[in-house]
Design a protein around this motif. Structure first.
Motif, PDB file in Angstrom:
ATOM      1  N   VAL A   1       2.223   8.187  -6.572  1.00  0.00           N
ATOM      2  CA  VAL A   1       2.435   6.742  -6.477  1.00  0.00           C
ATOM      3  C   VAL A   1       1.593   6.680  -5.098  1.00  0.00           C
ATOM      4  O   VAL A   1       0.582   7.257  -4.305  1.00  0.00           O
ATOM      5  CB  VAL A   1       4.138   5.939  -5.605  1.00  0.00           C
ATOM      6  CG1 VAL A   1       3.069   4.755  -4.755  1.00  0.00           C
ATOM      7  CG2 VAL A   1       4.649   6.496  -6.300  1.00  0.00           C
ATOM      8  N   ASN A   2       0.197   5.188  -6.351  1.00  0.00           N
ATOM      9  CA  ASN A   2      -1.018   5.622  -5.120  1.00  0.00           C
ATOM     10  C   ASN A   2      -1.712   4.075  -4.709  1.00  0.00           C
ATOM     11  O   ASN A   2      -1.763   2.773  -5.930  1.00  0.00           O
ATOM     12  CB  ASN A   2      -2.069   6.070  -6.238  1.00  0.00           C
ATOM     13  CG  ASN A   2      -3.367   6.096  -5.205  1.00  0.00           C
ATOM     14  OD1 ASN A   2      -3.482   5.546  -4.853  1.00  0.00           O
ATOM     15  ND2 ASN A   2      -3.678   6.951  -6.686  1.00  0.00           N
ATOM     16  N   ASP A   3      -1.361   3.723  -3.680  1.00  0.00           N
ATOM     17  CA  ASP A   3      -1.928   2.035  -2.814  1.00  0.00           C
ATOM     18  C   ASP A   3      -1.454   1.169  -4.028  1.00  0.00           C
ATOM     19  O   ASP A   3      -1.575   0.054  -5.032  1.00  0.00           O
ATOM     20  CB  ASP A   3      -2.918   2.273  -2.619  1.00  0.00           C
ATOM     21  CG  ASP A   3      -3.194   1.531  -2.162  1.00  0.00           C
ATOM     22  OD1 ASP A   3      -2.309   0.775  -1.077  1.00  0.00           O
ATOM     23  OD2 ASP A   3      -4.506   0.475  -2.192  1.00  0.00           O
ATOM     24  N   VAL A   4       0.516   1.089  -4.045  1.00  0.00           N
ATOM     25  CA  VAL A   4       0.939   0.602  -5.159  1.00  0.00           C
ATOM     26  C   VAL A   4       1.719  -1.143  -3.957  1.00  0.00           C
ATOM     27  O   VAL A   4       1.935  -0.657  -2.653  1.00  0.00           O
ATOM     28  CB  VAL A   4       2.129   0.436  -5.381  1.00  0.00           C
ATOM     29  CG1 VAL A   4       2.977  -0.743  -6.611  1.00  0.00           C
ATOM     30  CG2 VAL A   4       1.677   1.495  -6.922  1.00  0.00           C
TER      31      VAL A   4
ATOM     32  N   LYS B   1      -0.302   0.499  -9.765  1.00  0.00           N
ATOM     33  CA  LYS B   1       0.202  -0.523 -10.681  1.00  0.00           C
ATOM     34  C   LYS B   1      -1.354  -0.848 -11.640  1.00  0.00           C
ATOM     35  O   LYS B   1      -2.306  -1.470 -11.088  1.00  0.00           O
ATOM     36  CB  LYS B   1       0.174  -1.570  -9.570  1.00  0.00           C
ATOM     37  CG  LYS B   1       0.798  -2.742 -10.372  1.00  0.00           C
ATOM     38  CD  LYS B   1       1.572  -3.478  -8.747  1.00  0.00           C
ATOM     39  CE  LYS B   1      -0.227  -4.990  -8.288  1.00  0.00           C
ATOM     40  NZ  LYS B   1       0.636  -5.994  -7.689  1.00  0.00           N
ATOM     41  N   ILE B   2      -0.930  -1.707 -12.415  1.00  0.00           N
ATOM     42  CA  ILE B   2      -2.217  -2.157 -13.771  1.00  0.00           C
ATOM     43  C   ILE B   2      -1.700  -3.405 -13.738  1.00  0.00           C
ATOM     44  O   ILE B   2      -3.627  -4.031 -13.974  1.00  0.00           O
ATOM     45  CB  ILE B   2      -2.295  -1.131 -14.436  1.00  0.00           C
ATOM     46  CG1 ILE B   2      -0.616  -0.718 -15.506  1.00  0.00           C
ATOM     47  CG2 ILE B   2      -2.388   0.137 -14.225  1.00  0.00           C
ATOM     48  CD1 ILE B   2      -1.386  -0.289 -16.483  1.00  0.00           C
TER      49      ILE B   2
ATOM     50  N   HIS C   1       0.647  -1.229   0.329  1.00  0.00           N
ATOM     51  CA  HIS C   1       0.223  -0.210   0.163  1.00  0.00           C
ATOM     52  C   HIS C   1       0.677   0.989   0.048  1.00  0.00           C
ATOM     53  O   HIS C   1       0.906   2.383   0.617  1.00  0.00           O
ATOM     54  CB  HIS C   1      -1.305   0.228   1.296  1.00  0.00           C
ATOM     55  CG  HIS C   1      -1.940  -1.204   1.723  1.00  0.00           C
ATOM     56  ND1 HIS C   1      -2.699  -1.593   0.095  1.00  0.00           N
ATOM     57  CD2 HIS C   1      -1.342  -2.677   2.193  1.00  0.00           C
ATOM     58  CE1 HIS C   1      -3.513  -2.888   0.938  1.00  0.00           C
ATOM     59  NE2 HIS C   1      -2.501  -3.399   1.391  1.00  0.00           N
ATOM     60  N   LEU C   2       1.671   1.300  -0.635  1.00  0.00           N
ATOM     61  CA  LEU C   2       2.394   2.129  -0.747  1.00  0.00           C
ATOM     62  C   LEU C   2       2.233   3.626  -1.243  1.00  0.00           C
ATOM     63  O   LEU C   2       1.397   3.272  -2.801  1.00  0.00           O
ATOM     64  CB  LEU C   2       3.988   2.093  -1.219  1.00  0.00           C
ATOM     65  CG  LEU C   2       5.214   3.032  -1.487  1.00  0.00           C
ATOM     66  CD1 LEU C   2       5.578   2.990   0.358  1.00  0.00           C
ATOM     67  CD2 LEU C   2       6.377   2.616  -2.332  1.00  0.00           C
ATOM     68  N   THR C   3       2.011   4.438  -0.507  1.00  0.00           N
ATOM     69  CA  THR C   3       1.238   5.642  -1.671  1.00  0.00           C
ATOM     70  C   THR C   3       2.107   7.286  -1.031  1.00  0.00           C
ATOM     71  O   THR C   3       2.607   7.336  -0.183  1.00  0.00           O
ATOM     72  CB  THR C   3      -0.019   6.780  -0.844  1.00  0.00           C
ATOM     73  OG1 THR C   3      -0.557   5.447  -1.531  1.00  0.00           O
ATOM     74  CG2 THR C   3      -0.308   7.473  -1.611  1.00  0.00           C
ATOM     75  N   MET C   4       2.833   8.054  -2.065  1.00  0.00           N
ATOM     76  CA  MET C   4       3.291   8.711  -1.751  1.00  0.00           C
ATOM     77  C   MET C   4       2.623  10.279  -2.806  1.00  0.00           C
ATOM     78  O   MET C   4       2.413  10.363  -3.862  1.00  0.00           O
ATOM     79  CB  MET C   4       4.805   8.977  -2.677  1.00  0.00           C
ATOM     80  CG  MET C   4       6.358  10.184  -2.463  1.00  0.00           C
ATOM     81  SD  MET C   4       6.299  10.014  -0.770  1.00  0.00           S
ATOM     82  CE  MET C   4       7.108  11.513  -0.683  1.00  0.00           C
ATOM     83  N   ARG C   5       2.371  11.171  -1.682  1.00  0.00           N
ATOM     84  CA  ARG C   5       2.081  12.165  -2.763  1.00  0.00           C
ATOM     85  C   ARG C   5       2.779  13.644  -2.175  1.00  0.00           C
ATOM     86  O   ARG C   5       4.060  13.990  -1.274  1.00  0.00           O
ATOM     87  CB  ARG C   5       0.738  12.671  -1.428  1.00  0.00           C
ATOM     88  CG  ARG C   5      -0.462  12.409  -1.402  1.00  0.00           C
ATOM     89  CD  ARG C   5      -1.801  12.527  -0.548  1.00  0.00           C
ATOM     90  NE  ARG C   5      -2.849  11.464  -0.699  1.00  0.00           N
ATOM     91  CZ  ARG C   5      -2.626  10.441   0.553  1.00  0.00           C
ATOM     92  NH1 ARG C   5      -2.129  11.204   1.362  1.00  0.00           N
ATOM     93  NH2 ARG C   5      -4.040   9.901   0.239  1.00  0.00           N
ATOM     94  N   PHE C   6       3.052  14.514  -3.059  1.00  0.00           N
ATOM     95  CA  PHE C   6       3.485  16.097  -3.288  1.00  0.00           C
ATOM     96  C   PHE C   6       2.871  16.840  -3.179  1.00  0.00           C
ATOM     97  O   PHE C   6       2.006  16.839  -4.567  1.00  0.00           O
ATOM     98  CB  PHE C   6       4.555  15.952  -4.174  1.00  0.00           C
ATOM     99  CG  PHE C   6       5.899  15.191  -4.035  1.00  0.00           C
ATOM    100  CD1 PHE C   6       6.385  15.094  -2.946  1.00  0.00           C
ATOM    101  CD2 PHE C   6       5.916  13.826  -5.117  1.00  0.00           C
ATOM    102  CE1 PHE C   6       7.802  13.866  -3.276  1.00  0.00           C
ATOM    103  CE2 PHE C   6       6.823  12.968  -5.108  1.00  0.00           C
ATOM    104  CZ  PHE C   6       7.436  13.170  -4.148  1.00  0.00           C
TER     105      PHE C   6
END
Lengths: 300, 305, 495
Positions: free
Chosen positions: A30-33, A250-251, A19-24
């Motif tokens: 990166v959204n919920d990978v 992630k697709i 569930h990696l998420t990175m916001r700036f």
């Protein structure tokens, strides 16, 4: 969540991204990978520009601290590290994750050998008793330095740079700089090697050599490799496992064969126009022929 | 309360002066990414030119205050901008594109040179000047006789600063030059390819910074009545602090930072000790850089990997 | 056929050359009118003005001629310029001129342009680009650096016997002490600036901490120099850690300005803390060093210690103490040098250089950036503290005036002008920056003027410093030699 091909499982789970998420600010890079990379495997992370691949790397290697998510690294000896809680240098020092950079970051004013010795800083620093033994020139340190030079020579030989060892790193041609950066990362004796577009700017022959080197690192040094790459000829031939990102999500996730035929992946690379032929060059890179792409397009 | 009000007025006046100098730092840093170390000296030269102009006017018999002030302003801005232009042309332009320490060392050298140049030519002694603009309002009076005064000079300084700031903002936002400047700030090579004369734009940036510093120099001359060849260093460092405090590269930030530094200094001197007022300014600089390196109005910067 | 090939056209473009010279002269006119032409003078009646338009005219004329000369040299008329310049020099020497300054300018300016013209004639130098010229100089710098293998022992040998050479009088030994102090400071700062790539504009703060530590310990507790020296170094290193810790993660220029701020804060505190530091009056009566606590250098020691000259059976001479001080600073400086040379070959030194080259890559290789930088900062501060306490014991008197920003700027100039990271460069730059002005001591007021101008000129000539060349700290001695010339020229090219 991950369903790797059973045949591809050659090692134990090495890195678990959850569930990696990175916001700036407002931008979600990166959204919920989530995915898992296995030991002794080459895991490729692909995706169009701006998909969040490098951001993912930066979270992994401690340059950014992720907004949400957990990154677990499990060494072959069973020790576990939570990477999201560690500052960058500790990730290399303790968790043994090494990386290269998209735009090469060598110590260009220093010699090639020095670059590789800097990579063995922590080992040598201990041997020099935080410089005290080194300043006194004690034999213990001299032995450690000799071993470090031997390791550096081994890797220089591997990347065919041994005869240039005393050159200034900045004077090397581009392709050699890429190889040197990989050698430098390997000199930290990592369990996970993260490569950010190592084939960018290489000619086909150099790309082939790179693939060879990465296979060697996986098979002989028995470590995991995480690879961001746009050059599909490299990705599809050497990867054991491919993760596809698009707009931070992630697709797709699976073996190269599964991924390259995944409609979502083709859509991400080519857009959604139905009546468009797959450009020849992209088709070749993806390893599908144009008609197949076309058919998939129609299917959506 | 009355005492507080008085310090507020003093602080605003001082802050206006710092702000004008700070704009020079912030513009130069924005466009070529260097600390123009000689900028404090440019301000000092501005102060000297205005003293000299005043004395010449006196010798010529021009004593009508508004005219004298206007001429002082014009001459100070004119001659000082030539210094700003020359400094950039001689000491910085040839070093553009070399390693980052070179222009800084060159700037420090220039600063030492200009300081001693003025000292050799004009003497090391403090230059006293009779008050030119005197009088003012008394805003209110406390029971014990403490008078809060707002001098005409303070009104003049604040109004002039506001006017200059307005004109300057218009210049940056509305004109061709302003656009060229903002383009160079983003990407000099690309701006050059698109037909912007980069060298000229950078030169003009220095000219504008110097002109504003000259105004500050003139204000200081009027306000304190004494100047010497050494005033540039401290004022320069404080103005740079103001630029950093406001967020380097940001024009309103420079002005805001200047006001903050002026107010801090005025209140510190009034309520604590005069001796340590410079320590206060420097401490603010250190604290801001540690806790908010982008300053009050600066854009946050993400470390690019 | 009709078009003239550009390279063949020998006609001088007079209009362009004249216009350029004219413009430059006009700028010179604007520059000189207010500050040169109109001098403020204190009179009993108040501030008045003196007009000196003759000097403005002379300055403008000289600038015009000089620019014209340069323009003509570029147009290929070096010979003509040479003749004219020599003529000007002759006039300057022979003809009576109103002021001496004018004479100096005319003779000096004429000579400079004449030399420039000669160089052009001999080497055809003007055809080389700036980069090519820089590369040539780099090759020379590399040669000089390599020569330091035998230059260094000779230099050290000379420094060792220097006080006993027949011509070494008190004045020269004093200058030697001064030079060695700055060499030591330069070598100390070189650790921070040259190796770790941190631009420290407040190095003088540690010098001050060292000086005041010794002065206070010695005057309050009466401890001897040899006890206080390590303590002073320790205090300086501690202050380095205290000041360094919060600011080390700042980017280059910000770091520079914060260190400048710290330097000023320490000076202001020293200036205002009367009870402790004596404020602007400073501290007087700082004890002179003894001969390692065994003997004293005075004629008749008061505290029961034997006198140095009696102990060694020599006639008394006040020079003995000066010579002793000379050797103390020589040894201190050499300690710094040996430390730097050794640490460069150690992981710590390599980590510093790696941080200078690319600190993000360094972190990715497991280097703790904060600790490495802090170590550089503290070690350099310690050496600065040693130098400071030496300064205090040598002077016998210190005040905040000795620790102004200009001192930091001078030390930094020594490091950068010498070529960052180059030990030999520091020595050469010290001779230029400290030694040369010392020779021209009489021209007191023009000294700093020339110093500032010199800093700018050297930077314009060699932006990376005089001896910008770096040799690897470890070699494999592999098959291929490192490329010389343009290749190694990129060394020391710190971004």
């Amino acid at each position: 969540m991950t369903a790797p091909n059973p045949i591809a499982v050659t090692g134990a789970p090495l890195l678990r991204v959850e569930h990696l998420t990175m916001r700036f600010g407002g931008l979600v890079a990166v959204n919920d990978v989530s995915f898992t990379a296995l030991n002794r495997e080459i895991t490729a992370i692909i995706g169009p520009n701006g998909a969040g691949k490098t951001t993912l790397f930066n979270c992994l290697t401690g340059f950014y601290s992720p907004t949400v998510g957990r990154l677990t690294l499990r060494h072959p000896d069973g020790r576990e590290f939570l990477l999201e809680r560690m500052p960058g240098y500790v990730i290399s020092q303790k968790a043994a994750v090494a990386r290269t950079f998209q735009n090469i970051r060598l110590f260009s004013g220093m010699s090639i050998l020095e670059n590789l010795l800097v990579a063995q800083h922590n080992k040598l620093q201990r041997a020099s008793a935080w410089s005290i033994a080194g300043l006194l020139g004690l034999p213990g340190y001299r032995r450690a330095e000799k071993e470090a030079i031997d390791l550096a020579s081994y890797w220089l030989d591997r990347v065919k740079l041994l005869e240039y060892a005393d050159w200034q790193a900045g004077n090397l041609p581009y392709g050699a700089q890429r190889r040197l950066e990989i050698a430098r990362a390997m000199c930290t004796e990592p369990v996970l090697l993260c490569l950010d577009e190592p084939a960018a700017g290489l000619n086909p022959r150099e790309s082939a050599e790179l693939s060879e080197l990465l296979r060697f690192i996986r098979d002989e040094h028995k470590i995991g490799v995480l690879l961001i790459e746009h050059d599909m000829s490299v990705v599809m031939t050497i990867s054991d496992h491919v993760v596809v990102l698009d707009y931070g999500r992630k697709i797709a996730d699976g073996t190269p064969e599964v991924v390259k035929n995944d409609p979502a992946v083709i859509r991400a690379y080519l857009g959604e126009e139905e009546d468009e032929e797959l450009p020849e060059i992209v088709a070749r890179d993806l390893g599908v022929d144009g008609s197949e792409g076309h058919r998939t397009g129609e299917g959506t | 309360m009355e005492y507080f009000l008085q310090q507020l007025i003093n602080g605003l006046t001082l802050g206006a002066i710092y702000g004008l100098i700070a704009i020079g730092y912030t513009m130069v840093y924005g466009i070529i990414g260097m600390i123009n170390f000689a900028h404090g000296e440019i301000y000092m030269i501005g102060a000297f030119v205005s003293v000299i102009t005043f004395l010449v006017l006196g010798a010529l018999g021009i004593t009508w205050v508004p005219l004298a002030l206007a001429l002082m302003l014009i001459f100070a801005m004119l001659f000082t901008s030539v210094y700003g232009w020359t400094v950039e042309r001689i000491a910085y332009r040839p070093l553009r594109g070399s390693q980052r320490l070179a222009p800084l060392i060159s700037a420090i050298g220039m600063s030492i040179f200009l300081q001693n140049y003025v000292q050799v030519l004009q003497g090391a002694r403090v230059k006293p000047l009779p008050p030119i603009v005197s009088g003012g309002f008394s805003v209110m009076e406390r029971a014990d006789g403490f008078v809060v005064s707002l001098s005409y000079l303070q009104i003049f300084i604040i109004l002039l600063t506001v006017a200059l700031m307005y004109g300057f903002t218009q210049l940056i936002q509305r004109t061709e030059l302003g656009r060229a400047q903002r383009a160079c700030e983003q990407d000099k090579v690309m701006a050059g390819l698109l037909g912007v004369n980069v060298d000229r734009t950078i030169s003009l940036t220095f000219v504008m910074g110097a002109a504003l510093a000259a105004v500050a120099g003139m204000m200081v001359t009027l306000y304190y009545g004494v100047i010497d060849f050494y005033i540039g260093f401290l004022a320069g460092v404080k103005a740079f602090t103001a630029a950093v405090l406001g967020g380097i590269g940001s024009l309103p930030g420079a002005m805001l930072g200047g006001l903050c530094i002026g107010l801090i200094e005025a209140f510190w001197s009034a309520y604590f000790t005069t001796e340590y007022k410079d320590v206060a300014a420097f401490s603010i600089l250190v604290l801001v850089l540690i806790f908010r390196p982008t300053g009050l109005l600066g854009r946050p910067e993400i470390e690019k990997v | 056929m009709t078009a003239l090939p550009l390279s063949r056209s020998r006609g001088i473009q007079w209009s362009a050359v004249l216009r350029e010279a004219g413009l430059t002269a006009f700028v010179a006119f604007l520059l000189t009118v207010p500050l040169v032409g109109l001098r403020t003078v204190d009179r009993p009646t108040g501030l008045t003005i003196d007009a000196r338009f003759d000097e403005v005219l002379v300055a403008v004329f000289l600038v015009f001629i000089g620019r014209l000369g340069l323009g003509l040299i570029r147009e290929g008329q070096a010979l003509l310029v040479l003749v004219l310049a020599l003529l000007a020099t002759g006039v300057g020497i022979v003809a009576p001129l109103p002021t001496q300054v004018l004479e100096v300018i005319l003779v000096g300016g004429g000579l400079v342009i004449a030399i420039r013209a000669t160089v052009t004639l001999v080497t055809n130098r003007s055809t080389l680009s700036q980069a090519e010229r820089d590369k040539r100089m780099d090759v020379v710098a590399a040669k000089v650096q390599h020569a330091s293998r035998w230059l260094a022992p000779i230099g050290i040998g000379f420094a060792l016997i220097f006080p006993f050479l027949p011509f070494a009088d008190r004045h020269l030994i004093d200058i030697g002490i001064l030079l060695l102090t700055y060499i030591m400071l330069g070598w100390g700062l070189n650790i921070v600036v040259g190796l770790a790539g941190l631009l420290d504009l407040g190095y003088v703060a540690f010098y001050a901490v060292g000086a005041y530590s010794y002065a206070l310990l010695a005057t309050i507790f009466g401890w001897s120099f040899w006890v206080c020296l390590p303590l002073a170094g320790l205090f300086a290193a501690l202050s380095g850690v205290l000041l360094g810790f919060p600011v080390l993660r700042l980017r280059g220029d910000y770091f520079a300005i914060v260190t400048l701020g710290f330097g000023e804060i320490i000076r202001i505190v020293l200036l205002n803390w009367y009870e402790f530091t004596g404020g602007p009056n400073g501290i007087i009566g700082i004890p002179r060093p003894t001969f390692f606590g065994i003997a004293d250098f005075t004629r008749t020691p008061t505290d029961g210690m034997p006198a140095f000259h009696e102990l060694f059976g020599l006639p008394f001479s006040s020079l003995q103490r000066i010579i002793f001080l000379y050797y103390v600073i020589l040894v201190l400086a050499l300690i710094v040098n040996v430390f730097t040379l050794r640490v460069r070959k150690l992981p710590l030194g390599r980590a510093w250089e790696a941080l200078r080259e690319d600190d993000i890559a360094s972190a990715s290789l497991g280097i703790n950036r904060t600790n490495a930088k802090l170590a550089a900062f503290a070690i350099a501060a310690m050496f600065g503290g040693f130098a400071g306490s030496f300064f205090a014991t040598r002077q016998g008197f210190i005040s905040p005036e000795s620790f102004t920003f200009i001192e930091s700027a001078i030390i930094l100039a020594i490091v950068v002008l010498g070529g960052m990271g180059s030990q030999l460069g520091v020595v050469i730059a010290t001779f230029l920056v400290i030694g040369l002005p010392e020779v021209f001591r009489e021209l007191e007021q023009y000294r700093m003027l020339a110093f500032g101008a010199g800093m700018v000129l050297i930077m314009l000539w060699r932006p990376r410093g005089l001896l910008a060349h770096r040799d690897p700290t470890v070699t494999l001695g592999g098959a291929r030699k490192a490329p010389s010339g343009p290749g190694s020229a990129a060394a020391g090219g710190v971004s």
